[in-house]
Design a protein around this motif. Structure first.
Motif, mmCIF file in Angstrom:
data_model
loop_
_atom_site.group_PDB
_atom_site.id
_atom_site.type_symbol
_atom_site.label_atom_id
_atom_site.label_comp_id
_atom_site.label_asym_id
_atom_site.label_seq_id
_atom_site.Cartn_x
_atom_site.Cartn_y
_atom_site.Cartn_z
ATOM 1 N N ASP A 126 42.478 19.791 19.363
ATOM 2 C CA ASP A 126 43.756 20.236 18.829
ATOM 3 C C ASP A 126 44.945 19.663 19.608
ATOM 4 O OD1 ASP A 126 45.154 22.557 17.049
ATOM 5 O OD2 ASP A 126 46.055 22.486 19.042
ATOM 6 N N SER A 165 49.762 13.307 15.921
ATOM 7 C CA SER A 165 50.296 13.530 14.575
ATOM 8 C C SER A 165 51.812 13.491 14.509
ATOM 9 C CB SER A 165 49.823 14.888 14.060
ATOM 10 O OG SER A 165 50.419 15.937 14.820
ATOM 11 N N THR A 216 43.304 23.093 9.536
ATOM 12 C CA THR A 216 42.158 22.361 9.011
ATOM 13 C C THR A 216 41.114 23.321 8.463
ATOM 14 O OG1 THR A 216 42.551 20.545 10.566
ATOM 15 C CG2 THR A 216 40.380 20.652 9.547
ATOM 16 N N GLN A 272 47.071 17.638 10.025
ATOM 17 C CA GLN A 272 48.319 17.886 10.738
ATOM 18 C C GLN A 272 49.440 16.967 10.267
ATOM 19 O OE1 GLN A 272 48.818 20.599 13.137
ATOM 20 N NE2 GLN A 272 50.707 19.977 12.128
ATOM 21 N N SER A 305 46.418 22.830 14.596
ATOM 22 C CA SER A 305 45.707 21.754 13.909
ATOM 23 C C SER A 305 44.316 22.216 13.500
ATOM 24 C CB SER A 305 45.614 20.521 14.805
ATOM 25 O OG SER A 305 46.896 20.052 15.165
ATOM 26 N N LEU A 358 41.168 16.532 11.244
ATOM 27 C CA LEU A 358 42.273 17.266 11.865
ATOM 28 C C LEU A 358 43.564 16.455 11.817
ATOM 29 C CD1 LEU A 358 39.791 18.915 13.047
ATOM 30 C CD2 LEU A 358 41.197 19.252 15.088
ATOM 31 N N GLN A 418 47.815 17.364 18.007
ATOM 32 C CA GLN A 418 49.227 17.744 17.963
ATOM 33 C C GLN A 418 50.114 16.620 18.474
ATOM 34 O OE1 GLN A 418 50.711 21.568 19.036
ATOM 35 N NE2 GLN A 418 48.750 22.612 18.754
#
Length: 417
Positions: free
Chosen positions: A152, A159, A188, A220, A184, A216, A156
């Motif tokens: 995650d 993205s 998802t 995002q 994220s 993911l 983050q």
């Protein structure tokens, strides 16, 4: 082996749906928990002696001897846990037999990771053509990053989310910041749920199953929404604004005489009402600030004027005045305050369910209220493997002698409770 306990009968719109959950950590388990809340029968398959990684993501841990973390507890209710060594041929064969009774498989192994065990989508589709099979990875099943593990925090950053989260550069504490929740993973999991339900609709109409490839990073990026549209359609490069909004002004926190207050004004009428409330009505008549677009362009001139006017107020008084005027505003609650908020209490979001040994587990319930088929909470998050015997006996008709042999051989495991 312990005697299998009769599971509570599920209710809800997904009663009769059978889900085999080969996932771990958060995105996959979040998806399968939602399906379970809505009535699906979810069987969580874990590795003997290891279990879901998040069982060890603490402290804090549940004080019942299991040492299961609070993190694990948030995403694994309404499931039964079986511990099967899928790396052993006989263990993989057990899972393939379980697939024949399943509607959905959810997994988050690395790309190609399950093929060596004959548990990938092509192998299982050959056994069950109407199977809905959802693969969740960091970057998807193809592309140059497909073999890279995705977490995650990494997602983050990659993205672009962290580029618009946090205080601006040049101010104390400025710089990119992750969101305080693993968004994220969570988003998802929700997209996985939506996609599975769509695929089941197609299956019911055609008899055809399908593979869902969910990443993911894709999720995002798709959620950059207005920030991405500002760039794609207006050429405006998004930047970090702290708690301010890139388009709507004022939409941020302000400091009162004794604390912070949130002001979220979404249109010109609300802005005019607010300027009268803080005794600065001339701001709404100023051509620099009279419309939303003007305020966005001239925020650097407007916000200091508002800061000075709001600083004279006590936070509680200003929030009360905004409530009376029908304006959206409030305070920043700590999580304990939020969970004890009278509206949250009235909505019954905080729930409690007991584990098999009577240990209570508190959790946040499903937020949507379905008038005819509400969410159903029937299983506390299980200990790893606590349902192994019951599930294999019920699902596959294994005898106690066969179960004991598999246990002795290390193919399966069971946690006594």
């Amino acid at each position: 082996m312990t005697e299998p306990a009769a599971p509570p009968s599920p209710t809800g719109p997904l009663v009769g749906l059978r889900v085999l959950d080969l996932s771990r950590v958060l995105a996959g388990p979040w998806c399968t928990q939602v399906l379970g809340d809505l009535g699906a029968e979810v069987i969580k398959v874990e590795q003997p002696g290891q279990g879901d990684d998040t069982r060890r993501w603490g402290p804090p841990f549940l004080d019942d001897g299991s040492r299961d973390s609070a993190y694990y507890l948030c995403a694994n209710r309404n499931k039964r846990s079986v511990a099967i060594n899928l790396s052993a041929p006989e263990g993989a064969a057990l899972i393939r037999r379980m697939v024949l009774n399943a509607d959905v498989v959810v997994e988050n192994f690395r790309v190609g990771g399950l093929a060596r065990y004959g548990l990938d989508y092509p192998s299982l589709r050959a056994l069950k053509p109407d199977l809905v099979y959802c693969s969740i990875t960091g970057f998807g099943q193809d592309g140059p990053y497909k073999d890279v593990g995705g977490y995650d925090f990494l997602i983050q950053g990659l993205s672009g989310l962290m580029s618009v989260t946090g205080l601006p550069d040049g101010v104390p504490g400025g710089g990119p910041m992750k969101v305080g929740l693993p968004v994220s993973d969570l988003f998802t999991g929700l997209y996985a749920t939506i996609s599975i339900l769509a695929a089941l609709r197609h299956r019911d109409q055609t008899g055809e199953g399908q593979h869902i490839d969910l990443a993911l990073l894709d999720t995002q990026v798709s959620l950059l929404t207005n920030q991405a549209s500002n760039w794609l359609n207006g050429g405006m490069a998004p930047r970090r604004l702290g708690n301010a909004h890139p388009n709507t002004v004022p939409y941020q926190d302000f400091r009162c005489a004794d604390g912070e207050v949130l002001v979220a004004l979404g249109n010109d009428r609300q802005f005019r009402t607010f300027t009268r409330l803080i005794e600065r009505p001339e701001l709404a008549d100023d051509p620099r600030f009279s419309t939303s677009a003007d305020r966005s362009v001239n925020r650097a001139e407007l916000i200091p004027e508002m800061n000075a006017a709001i600083a004279r107020w006590k936070a509680e008084d200003l929030i009360g005045a905004m409530e009376q005027a029908g304006l959206p505003g409030g305070k920043v609650n700590e999580i304990p305050e939020a969970l004890d908020h009278p509206q949250i209490r009235a909505r019954g979001l905080v729930q409690e369910i007991a584990r098999r040994d009577g240990t209570p587990v508190k959790f946040l319930g499903f937020p949507a209220r379905l008038s005819a088929t509400p969410a159903d909470y029937r299983h506390a998050p299980p200990r790893s493997g606590e349902d192994t015997a019951a599930v294999l006996e019920d699902e596959l008709g294994l005898t106690k002698h066969e179960l004991e042999r598999l246990l002795t051989a290390g193919i399966i495991a069971e946690t006594l409770s």
